[in-house]
Design a protein around this motif. Structure first.
Motif, PDB file in Angstrom:
ATOM      1  N   PHE A 881      -5.705   3.627   4.176  1.00 56.99           N
ATOM      2  CA  PHE A 881      -5.010   2.537   4.592  1.00 56.99           C
ATOM      3  C   PHE A 881      -5.713   1.115   3.803  1.00 56.99           C
ATOM      4  CE2 PHE A 881      -4.313  -1.173   7.337  1.00 56.99           C
ATOM      5  CZ  PHE A 881      -2.939  -1.080   7.652  1.00 56.99           C
ATOM      6  N   ARG A 882      -6.837   1.169   3.493  1.00 52.06           N
ATOM      7  CA  ARG A 882      -7.280   0.122   2.406  1.00 52.06           C
ATOM      8  C   ARG A 882      -6.469   0.066   1.003  1.00 52.06           C
ATOM      9  NH1 ARG A 882     -12.362   1.148   4.456  1.00 52.06           N
ATOM     10  NH2 ARG A 882     -12.849   2.190   2.629  1.00 52.06           N
ATOM     11  N   PHE A 883      -6.301   1.447   0.551  1.00 52.45           N
ATOM     12  CA  PHE A 883      -5.453   1.480  -0.721  1.00 52.45           C
ATOM     13  C   PHE A 883      -4.028   1.000  -0.532  1.00 52.45           C
ATOM     14  CE2 PHE A 883      -8.319   5.550  -1.760  1.00 52.45           C
ATOM     15  CZ  PHE A 883      -9.352   4.796  -2.369  1.00 52.45           C
ATOM     16  N   LEU A 884      -3.429   1.442   0.685  1.00 52.05           N
ATOM     17  CA  LEU A 884      -2.109   1.097   1.086  1.00 52.05           C
ATOM     18  C   LEU A 884      -1.963  -0.637   1.044  1.00 52.05           C
ATOM     19  CD1 LEU A 884       0.711   1.647   1.756  1.00 52.05           C
ATOM     20  CD2 LEU A 884       0.220   1.933   4.192  1.00 52.05           C
ATOM     21  N   THR A 885      -2.966  -1.255   1.788  1.00 48.18           N
ATOM     22  CA  THR A 885      -2.891  -2.683   1.731  1.00 48.18           C
ATOM     23  C   THR A 885      -2.941  -3.296   0.327  1.00 48.18           C
ATOM     24  OG1 THR A 885      -5.168  -2.698   2.423  1.00 48.18           O
ATOM     25  CG2 THR A 885      -3.225  -2.660   4.205  1.00 48.18           C
ATOM     26  N   ASP A 886      -4.131  -2.670  -0.400  1.00 51.19           N
ATOM     27  CA  ASP A 886      -4.325  -3.001  -1.630  1.00 51.19           C
ATOM     28  C   ASP A 886      -3.114  -3.260  -2.471  1.00 51.19           C
ATOM     29  OD1 ASP A 886      -6.766  -3.638  -0.962  1.00 51.19           O
ATOM     30  OD2 ASP A 886      -7.763  -1.913  -2.031  1.00 51.19           O
ATOM     31  N   LEU A 887      -1.982  -2.081  -2.276  1.00 50.72           N
ATOM     32  CA  LEU A 887      -0.976  -2.061  -3.235  1.00 50.72           C
ATOM     33  C   LEU A 887      -0.051  -3.524  -3.271  1.00 50.72           C
ATOM     34  CD1 LEU A 887       1.111  -0.361  -5.030  1.00 50.72           C
ATOM     35  CD2 LEU A 887       2.092   0.575  -2.900  1.00 50.72           C
ATOM     36  N   PHE A 888      -0.062  -3.742  -1.872  1.00 49.12           N
ATOM     37  CA  PHE A 888       0.912  -5.045  -1.661  1.00 49.12           C
ATOM     38  C   PHE A 888       0.291  -6.265  -2.042  1.00 49.12           C
ATOM     39  CE2 PHE A 888       2.827  -1.664   1.045  1.00 49.12           C
ATOM     40  CZ  PHE A 888       3.998  -1.820   0.766  1.00 49.12           C
ATOM     41  N   TRP A 889      -1.170  -6.303  -1.713  1.00 44.99           N
ATOM     42  CA  TRP A 889      -1.795  -7.372  -2.326  1.00 44.99           C
ATOM     43  C   TRP A 889      -1.931  -7.673  -3.767  1.00 44.99           C
ATOM     44  CZ3 TRP A 889      -7.225  -8.101  -4.142  1.00 44.99           C
ATOM     45  CH2 TRP A 889      -7.652  -9.452  -4.234  1.00 44.99           C
ATOM     46  N   SER A 890      -2.135  -6.478  -4.183  1.00 43.71           N
ATOM     47  CA  SER A 890      -1.918  -6.383  -5.970  1.00 43.71           C
ATOM     48  C   SER A 890      -2.821  -7.321  -6.572  1.00 43.71           C
ATOM     49  CB  SER A 890      -0.718  -6.636  -6.460  1.00 43.71           C
ATOM     50  OG  SER A 890      -0.320  -6.249  -7.627  1.00 43.71           O
ATOM     51  N   ASN A 891      -4.220  -7.334  -6.162  1.00 39.48           N
ATOM     52  CA  ASN A 891      -5.245  -8.337  -6.806  1.00 39.48           C
ATOM     53  C   ASN A 891      -4.728  -9.701  -6.696  1.00 39.48           C
ATOM     54  OD1 ASN A 891      -6.861  -6.252  -7.328  1.00 39.48           O
ATOM     55  ND2 ASN A 891      -5.807  -5.660  -9.283  1.00 39.48           N
ATOM     56  N   GLY A 892      -4.147 -10.043  -5.784  1.00 41.34           N
ATOM     57  CA  GLY A 892      -3.664 -11.440  -5.361  1.00 41.34           C
ATOM     58  C   GLY A 892      -2.206 -11.870  -6.136  1.00 41.34           C
ATOM     59  N   ASP A 893      -1.666 -10.840  -6.810  1.00 39.67           N
ATOM     60  CA  ASP A 893      -0.449 -11.166  -7.336  1.00 39.67           C
ATOM     61  C   ASP A 893       0.795 -10.625  -6.434  1.00 39.67           C
ATOM     62  OD1 ASP A 893      -1.407 -12.137  -9.671  1.00 39.67           O
ATOM     63  OD2 ASP A 893      -1.631 -10.192 -10.747  1.00 39.67           O
ATOM     64  N   GLY A 894       0.552 -10.232  -5.423  1.00 39.43           N
ATOM     65  CA  GLY A 894       1.428  -9.598  -4.486  1.00 39.43           C
ATOM     66  C   GLY A 894       1.750 -10.437  -3.209  1.00 39.43           C
ATOM     67  N   LEU A 895       1.513  -9.887  -1.997  1.00 35.48           N
ATOM     68  CA  LEU A 895       1.908 -10.551  -0.828  1.00 35.48           C
ATOM     69  C   LEU A 895       0.624 -11.321  -0.225  1.00 35.48           C
ATOM     70  CD1 LEU A 895       3.713  -8.049   1.268  1.00 35.48           C
ATOM     71  CD2 LEU A 895       4.869 -10.023  -0.036  1.00 35.48           C
ATOM     72  N   PRO A 896       0.689 -12.508   0.428  1.00 29.11           N
ATOM     73  CA  PRO A 896      -0.362 -13.259   0.660  1.00 29.11           C
ATOM     74  C   PRO A 896      -1.367 -12.596   1.505  1.00 29.11           C
ATOM     75  CG  PRO A 896       1.628 -14.568   1.079  1.00 29.11           C
ATOM     76  CD  PRO A 896       1.913 -13.087   0.730  1.00 29.11           C
ATOM     77  N   ALA A 897      -2.746 -12.738   1.504  1.00 23.15           N
ATOM     78  CA  ALA A 897      -3.696 -12.017   2.236  1.00 23.15           C
ATOM     79  C   ALA A 897      -3.466 -12.007   3.783  1.00 23.15           C
ATOM     80  CB  ALA A 897      -5.028 -12.375   1.665  1.00 23.15           C
TER      81      ALA A 897
END
Length: 984
Positions: A881-897
């Motif tokens: 699940f962390r991997f899944l949320t990291d995909l959308f966070w994308s090191n800060g370039d994706g969706l807001p944390a």
């Protein structure tokens, strides 16, 4: 008014005549009673159980018993041949004798009724003006009013004296009167056996009504007494029972009746017998008593001895369960009902009812008694319903000769409405103190009556010209609307002179409202006339001139009436849009608008049918059909404002409505067939239990490899030529976003055109621009939301189902992790990001994330019998699940944390359950079930329903975690508690 009524009805001071002698008075025949349809008794109907005459005799017995029990000296009985005039007086308490004081007149005055000293009140010697005056006792007056014969009266007194002799000091409320009377009489006490049997049946039916049909307290189904009493009564109705204190049948009846009558709320034995104080029996009985307040010869009149009559009636309260509040309500209804049933001729009755209703208003304000409020609501609703039938068409029911009746009915009806709306509803009173019920209701009465009068005038006009066509033209007759305008003008002046002054008491703008309504009614007819012509004719000009004269009359009357109003009458004037001759020109312009709108709609249908939603059609990735629709609308607006007409601003709303519907039609077609969120969510499989013996280790390596790889990535191939692929859905979203932005451009352009106009309507239109393209704007917002959700859930549950629903954890957690799903999901995210418009990109990716979280939870909680989890899998699942949320966070370039954290709250709350030991999970499930189902779940845990609202404290969620737990303890618990089958 309240203290006056209380002092007059129940004051302690009395003045009595010392020379009043009883004289035998024959029972007077009832005056004609007018049948009234639609006026039900608010106290409820007792059905065929007891007739009115039987109710009167029953309550008369109660009255005699109550007076005997509460009087200053015991009631004595002297046989009729020996009774002299004086003995008849001394057999009654002094309070029952005729009073000659002026208190009665003052009391009637307090009710708002005229004193009738010269009115005929009964038999006797003649007095002034040839009328006669009652000279007997008040008690005899009541007896005569209630149509009770002297023979019946004598029998009742004799029985009560027998009761008193055997039960010295026992008060009326401590006995069941019909039961006592049944014990005192035998058939020999009656002239005939038939009369005795009828008397016995009546008393038994009274017991049935008071104890079984309308009991003071609800009957207990476990109590056998009601069935016993019912059996005794039904048997006695066929064959009379043997009465007398010591007969076996009487003893059985006595025991059963007393066990029912002495029940109390707390289960203890009550000293007070409850046999005539249940609703609605007590109110019907009390109503019979109150009827005795009316003159037997002139039934629209209340007797002068009203105060003394009330002194008698009050003594029955303890038996009937009546209090001051119920008395006020009942007497108000009786006065009103008497007014209606006697032909609505005596306004004093209506005025007295209204004055008593003011007392009722005070009572209602301070009580929360549900029984009282129910009766109050029923009574007021009946009064209000009757009044409104007349007030909603007051011009048909009232005229200058009976305008006083209209005022009284208005007062009574509006006070009823006020109590219903404001005083009974405490919540309403708390929230809507500023509401003026009278104002609102009178407003409705005016509008309804005026519309009815106008419709009648129009109908008569059409009948006179002998045509079913509303606007027929003839060389010998003026058009209907011309002569109708003259009739409407006459209506307006009669409204101002006759009805306006009365209505103004409750509605300061009454006449103005009437004029506005007439203006609206005639305006509707005028509009239809204008729409039916294509050019100006003499008849058309004649109609317009008549309409102009009528309008001036209506406006003049309205302005005179509104001159002193708070806003100067502007609120009413706004209801009277002018009848302008330019309406003819406007009609031609409207035809032009309809033609343009119809053409646009045809074009939308034709081109949408051919649209393929190709993302390569243009660089902005919009649908070409939408670009063309917007171009046509822009051209239509430009052409419209170039038309040589003086009323652009008047016609703008109609043009906007037509264009708005066309755009809305396009939007609905654009999203049609794309599905919704629920379209793609799979059906949840049935729950099973997991056996520790069926581990995935028994699968062969080759089989696991085949299951995990049996479907390949479909990115780029699932779309094909379909118009519902992911890129095509993105184009649809872009198209709706384009329309949404262009609608704002159109609004600004319209405002700009109207701002440069010299017409007097521009301010009104400009102030209402928020309503432009209302349907289209709403459809865009809803369409974008639907398409974003459909796209997201299609990606996760349809296009990626082979790596999520059919792949994730299918052969064990460690051997089927989330990486394949993430790899393919990332490709779809790239397609979406590069296709959708910037303004909706975050929205759709957020929906994809939400769908991914939902899919992850469905795998864990509803993945079917082929999935199983052990406690040691918990860390791997949380890592996935962390991997899944990291995909959308994308090191800060994706969706807001913070957005990711908000949407992942549910999943994060459930994941720790997979690391908890089985026994703890079972205990959590039991606690959660008890919290949801209460003590009923202690003996056996019910199967919690699947709500889809997953939560770590929700029973169904906890049950599903146990169902997929690869643990013998969990399997045994599920087998024992829910009898779930083993996994297939």
């Amino acid at each position: 008014m309240a203290h006056i009524l209380r002092d007059r009805v129940f004051g302690s001071s009395r003045r009595h005549s010392q020379n009043a002698n009883p004289i035998p008075i024959p029972i007077q025949p009832a005056m004609p009673v007018h049948t009234v349809e639609g006026l039900p008794n608010p106290f409820g109907e007792l059905g065929p159980t007891l007739s009115d005459s039987e109710l009167r005799e029953t309550v008369y017995q109660i009255l005699v018993g109550a007076c005997r029990s509460s009087g200053p000296k015991q009631l004595t009985y002297v046989p009729q041949p020996e009774k002299s005039d004086r003995s008849a007086l001394t057999s009654l308490p002094s309070s029952l004798q005729r009073s000659t004081s002026s208190a009665a007149s003052r009391f009637k005055k307090a009710l708002g009724m005229k004193s009738a000293s010269g009115r005929r009140l009964g038999g006797g010697d003649s007095v002034s003006q040839g009328k006669s005056k009652w000279t007997g006792t008040v008690w005899e007056l009541v007896r005569v009013q209630m149509k009770v014969s002297e023979q019946t009266d004598t029998r009742v007194r004799r029985a009560l004296l027998r009761v008193a002799a055997g039960q010295l000091g026992r008060r009326i409320e401590c006995m069941v009167l019909p039961l006592e009377l049944l014990q005192q009489f035998k058939s020999s006490d009656f002239p005939t056996q038939q009369e005795y049997e009828a008397w016995q049946r009546r008393n038994l039916r009274v017991l049935e009504a008071g104890l079984l049909l309308y009991p003071y307290l609800p009957l207990d189904k476990r109590d056998t007494a009601p069935q016993q009493l019912r059996k005794i009564i039904h048997g006695a109705l066929d064959k009379p029972i043997e009465t007398g204190k010591h007969t076996e049948s009487m003893q059985l009846l006595y025991n059963v009746v007393m066990s029912l009558a002495n029940r109390s709320v707390d289960g203890s034995v009550s000293e007070t017998c409850h046999w005539a104080d249940g609703f609605p029996l007590n109110l019907r009985l009390y109503q019979m008593l109150l009827e005795s307040c009316f003159d037997p010869n002139e039934e629209t009149s209340v007797v002068e001895e009203l105060e003394e009559v009330f002194d008698l009636i009050k003594k029955t309260w303890v038996v009937l369960g009546i209090n001051q509040m119920l008395h006020n309500l009942c007497f108000s209804w009786v006065l009103f009902h008497r007014y209606v049933t006697t032909g609505q001729v005596d306004n004093d009755l209506l005025l007295a009812s209204s004055n008593l209703l003011a007392e009722v208003e005070q009572d209602a304000y301070g009580t929360k008694d549900p029984s009282y409020l129910k009766i109050l609501s029923s009574t007021l609703s009946s009064i209000l319903g009757w009044a409104e039938k007349r007030l909603l068409a007051y011009r048909d029911n009232f005229h200058s000769g009976n305008i006083e009746a209209m005022e009284n009915i208005l007062s009574l009806g509006l006070l009823s409405a006020k109590i219903l709306v404001q005083d009974i509803s405490h919540e309403y009173r708390r929230k809507r103190k500023e509401t003026n019920v009278g104002y609102d209701r009178v407003d409705a009465y005016i509008r309804s009556s005026i519309r009815s009068a106008f419709a009648q005038a129009l109908r008569q006009k059409l009948e006179k010209v002998g045509s079913s066509k509303r606007y027929s033209k003839s060389q010998n007759n003026l058009p209907v609307l011309t002569t109708l305008a003259q009739d409407v003008s006459e209506l307006a002046f009669t409204e101002k002179e006759i009805f306006g002054p009365v209505l103004k008491r409750w509605h300061p703008l009454a006449t103005g409202i009437a004029m506005a309504t007439l203006h609206s009614c005639y305006g509707n007819e005028l509009k239809q006339f204008v729409e039916g012509i294509n050019d100006l004719t003499p008849d058309t000009i004649q109609v317009l001139r008549a309409a102009d004269k009528l309008e001036k009359d209506l406006v003049q009357i309205a302005v005179e009436d509104l001159v002193d109003s708070e806003d100067g009458g502007m609120s009413i004037i706004r209801e009277m849009p002018p009848y302008e001759a330019e309406a003819v020109i406007a009609n031609l312009a409207k035809a032009w608008i309809r033609t343009r709108v119809d053409r646009l709609r045809e074009w939308v249908d034709r081109n949408l049918h051919q649209e393929v939603w190709n993302p390569k059609a243009n660089k902005e990735r919009f649908a070409p059909s939408a670009v063309e629709v917007l171009r046509i609308i822009d051209d239509t607006l430009e052409t419209f404002f170039m038309l040589p007409i003086p009323m652009h601003s008047v016609l703008v709303p109609e043009l906007m409505i037509g264009l708005d519907k066309c755009i809305q039609h396009y939007i609905l077609k654009a999203k049609s067939g794309c599905g919704t969120r629920n379209t793609f969510i799979p059906t949840l499989p049935a729950l099973t239990r997991c056996s520790a013996r069926s581990k995935y280790g028994v699968f062969k390596k080759k089989e696991r490899l085949h299951i995990s790889q049996r479907r390949k990535s479909q990115v780029g191939s699932t779309n094909g030529d379909s118009s519902f692929g992911i890129p095509q859905l993105c184009v649809r979203i872009n198209t709706l976003q384009l329309i949404r932005m262009e609608l704002g451009v159109f609004e600004k352009r319209i405002i700009s055109h109207l701002g440069s106009s010299d017409t007097p309507w521009e301010d009104n239109i400009t102030n209402g621009v928020g309503k432009m393209f209302e349907l289209s704007t709403s459809a865009c917002v809803e369409g974008i939301q639907q398409l974003c959700e459909a796209t997201a859930y299609k990606v996760v549950f349809h296009d990626l189902s082979h790596v999520l629903w059919d792949g994730l954890y299918i052969v064990g957690v460690s051997s089927s992790r989330i990486e394949p799903f993430l790899q393919e999901l990332e490709q779809y995210l790239e397609i979406i990001s590069s296709t959708v418009h910037d303004r909706v990109r975050t929205r759709i990716i957020t929906d994809v994330m939400r769908a991914s979280f939902d899919g992850f939870l469905l795998v864990l909680l509803a993945g079917g019998p082929s999935r199983t989890f052990m406690r040691k899998d918990s860390d791997l699942i949380e890592e996935d699940f962390r991997f899944l949320t990291d995909l959308f966070w994308s090191n800060g370039d994706g969706l807001p944390a913070d957005l990711i954290d908000k949407l992942s709250t549910t999943v994060k709350g459930i994941l720790p359950l997979y690391g908890i030991d089985t026994d703890s999970l079972v205990e959590q499930l039991k606690r959660a079930t008890l919290e949801n189902y209460g003590s009923s779940a202690k003996s056996r845990l019910p199967m919690p329903p699947t709500t889809g609202e997953w939560n770590s404290n929700e029973p169904n969620t906890l049950l599903r975690v146990l169902c997929y737990r690869n643990d013998e303890t969990a399997a045994k618990f599920l087998k024992k508690t829910y009898n779930l089958p083993k996994k297939l």
